[in-house]
Design a protein around this motif. Structure first.
Motif, PDB file in Angstrom:
ATOM      1  N   TYR A  12      48.384  39.887  34.376  1.00  0.00           N
ATOM      2  CA  TYR A  12      47.644  39.909  33.043  1.00  0.00           C
ATOM      3  C   TYR A  12      46.277  39.951  33.211  1.00  0.00           C
ATOM      4  N   ALA A  13      45.688  40.958  32.686  1.00  0.00           N
ATOM      5  CA  ALA A  13      43.955  40.868  32.869  1.00  0.00           C
ATOM      6  C   ALA A  13      43.612  41.775  31.528  1.00  0.00           C
ATOM      7  N   THR A  14      42.183  41.769  31.463  1.00  0.00           N
ATOM      8  CA  THR A  14      41.404  42.453  29.970  1.00  0.00           C
ATOM      9  C   THR A  14      41.062  43.660  30.397  1.00  0.00           C
ATOM     10  N   ASN A  15      40.874  43.949  31.602  1.00  0.00           N
ATOM     11  CA  ASN A  15      40.206  45.127  32.068  1.00  0.00           C
ATOM     12  C   ASN A  15      40.626  45.779  33.258  1.00  0.00           C
ATOM     13  N   TYR A  16      40.388  46.821  33.623  1.00  0.00           N
ATOM     14  CA  TYR A  16      41.011  47.604  34.834  1.00  0.00           C
ATOM     15  C   TYR A  16      40.758  46.861  36.022  1.00  0.00           C
ATOM     16  N   GLN A  17      39.435  46.494  36.351  1.00  0.00           N
ATOM     17  CA  GLN A  17      39.091  45.931  37.878  1.00  0.00           C
ATOM     18  C   GLN A  17      39.905  44.292  37.917  1.00  0.00           C
ATOM     19  N   SER A  18      39.835  43.972  36.938  1.00  0.00           N
ATOM     20  CA  SER A  18      40.420  42.445  36.739  1.00  0.00           C
ATOM     21  C   SER A  18      42.020  42.481  37.222  1.00  0.00           C
ATOM     22  N   LEU A  19      42.449  43.425  36.684  1.00  0.00           N
ATOM     23  CA  LEU A  19      44.151  43.712  36.812  1.00  0.00           C
ATOM     24  C   LEU A  19      44.143  44.074  38.368  1.00  0.00           C
ATOM     25  N   LYS A  20      43.399  45.039  38.688  1.00  0.00           N
ATOM     26  CA  LYS A  20      43.542  45.518  40.110  1.00  0.00           C
ATOM     27  C   LYS A  20      43.596  44.137  41.132  1.00  0.00           C
TER      28      LYS A  20
END
Length: 486
Positions: free
Chosen positions: A247-255
């Motif tokens: 789980y993450a709030t944005n694309y880079q964090s999810l990556k």
């Protein structure tokens, strides 16, 4: 999957490809084999854009056959500037795609290559994909959802067993065969994403939804067969918990979360997770590809194998067809499959699929002797059941694989009196006779033989057999006489 995603070191696969009876004929240039030109796809299909909910990929369109009004999915690539090496890759890929026949994998039917544009024809599946049907899917009982997951894994296992990596498993690429969400097919394998970008105007969206199913190595551009297992692990986690393992709030964090490789098992949904299921998920989502199970090991996990398999009595008429099945030539088998794909009613198709699934006790999309024997033993004494099953396998398992695939089952169980008769062959003749001249030109008959996947080296022999008076055209009577003899 894709041309670059075939096993580069798989000598057996290359040997198998060289023996295939696909319709591709080739010409040799600088030691390479490249795709032979055909007529334009527009000659046979009226093309339509697809609903954006189905796909945003402009190279994918719906085609309506001008001859029989059948719907098809058509993927078209502009290969005008493709190198000879790339064309060789495409030729090998098409050969392989056409050879793949499985209950849970989209069937590739034919190809067109004209004016530098390659069009690959696939079966049309109209039940909607998992993304568009997500609300309805979430309302199914969990055992039904798990059954769909097992179908996905069976399709993946079949692809892997044939040396093919899907490489892009996501919700859009899992399509239901009907609105009841009872069965799926995997789609959109065949050309790698890099080649799709090179030969079409499509560019990946790089959405969080797409990223959430990618393995750590895939994000780094190093996909392997085990990357498919990781994506399926994400799907299983989603089915069990209703959310993704990271789980993450944005694309880079999810990556970054995916690359760290520590899935979340601390949520409320995971608190009561079956320990056996949790262990399987941990293995499938392992950051190290080598430590992930194979597709077969996933399917054979006790948590799936221990499900109660309901024994249904097989249809007596279809039993009779299987027992009495006899194929007299490769052309007859090819014609039966062509008629099944183009003329069989939806009702009869569903009937055969339901019957196939009665026998398919482990839900892997293929039938073994043991599975048939278990079903037959419900209604027959052991000795007679074994004798019948041995007879059926001897007649139907024409490729000697030890399993009956869905295509072999269809050919063996189709009602030949209903579908392989004078009336149906006349309908077929009319479909092939594109200029409505009342005769088939050599070009028209060659197209038929290509569509039913007769090897190019047998074209002339079969054309001569059909054109019995040698005048260069095949009349209705010549066609009927030949076909009714096979």
């Amino acid at each position: 999957m894709g041309c670059s995603q075939l096993k580069s070191d798989n000598k057996q696969l290359k040997d198998n490809n060289s023996k295939q009876n696909g319709p591709i004929s080739t010409q040799v240039s600088m030691g390479l084999t490249i795709i032979q030109k055909t007529e334009s796809v527009d000659a046979d299909y009226i093309l339509h854009k697809l609903d954006p909910l189905a796909t945003l990929r402009s190279y994918i369109r719906k085609g309506i056959s001008k001859s029989n009004s059948q719907s098809r999915i058509i993927r078209t690539y502009n290969c005008t500037n493709a190198s000879l090496e790339k064309k060789q890759q495409l030729q090998e890929t098409i050969n392989l795609l056409i050879s793949l026949k499985h209950l849970y994998v989209q069937n590739t039917l034919a190809y067109y290559y004209y004016d530098g544009r390659l069009s690959i024809i696939g079966e049309y599946i109209d039940g909607g994909n998992l993304l568009t049907q997500l609300d309805k899917f979430s309302q199914l009982q969990q055992y039904q959802q798990i059954d769909i997951f097992c179908q996905i894994m069976a399709g993946v296992q079949y692809l892997h067993d044939n040396g093919v990596m899907h490489g892009d498993i996501r919700l859009e690429h899992i399509v239901f065969t009907n609105k009841n969400l009872e069965s799926i097919k995997l789609i959109d394998f065949g050309i790698s994403n890099s080649l799709k970008q090179e030969f079409s105007s499509w560019k990946p969206n790089n959405t969080m939804q797409e990223l959430s199913l990618k393995s750590p190595e895939a994000i780094k551009g190093q996909s392997t067969f085990k990357s498919d297992i990781y994506s399926c692990g994400c799907l299983l986690y989603f089915i069990i918990t209703s959310h993704m393992p990271f789980y993450a709030t944005n694309y880079q964090s999810l990556k970054n979360c995916i690359l760290r490789g520590v899935p979340n098992f601390d949520s409320n949904e995971c608190a009561n997770l079956n320990p056996q299921m949790k262990q399987l998920l941990i293995k499938m989502l392992n950051a190290n590809p080598q430590r992930r199970p194979t597709a077969q090991e996933v399917l054979n996990n006790p948590i799936f194998m221990n499900k109660i398999r309901v024994m249904y009595k097989p249809n007596k008429q279809l039993q009779k067809h299987m027992k009495e099945f006899k194929i007299s030539s490769q052309l007859q088998a090819a014609m039966l499959m062509y008629i099944a794909e183009n003329m069989m009613s939806d009702q009869d198709k569903k009937k055969l699929m339901d019957e196939f699934q009665k026998f398919d006790l482990n839900k892997d999309g293929q039938l073994t002797k043991d599975e048939l024997l278990k079903v037959y033993s419900e209604t027959l004494p052991p000795d007679r059941a074994l004798k019948e099953v041995n007879t059926i396998f001897k007649r139907i398992d024409v490729n000697g694989s030890g399993k009956i695939d869905y295509q072999e089952f269809i050919i063996a169980t189709i009602d030949q009196k209903k579908y392989f008769n004078r009336e149906k062959l006349l309908m077929l003749f009319t479909q092939i006779d594109r200029d409505h001249s009342g005769e088939l030109s050599r070009q028209e008959i060659k197209k038929l033989l290509r569509d039913i996947q007769i090897p190019i080296n047998k074209y002339e022999q079969l054309v001569k057999q059909l054109d019995q008076d040698g005048d260069g055209a095949i009349t209705q009577e010549e066609f009927l006489k030949m076909m009714l003899q096979i």
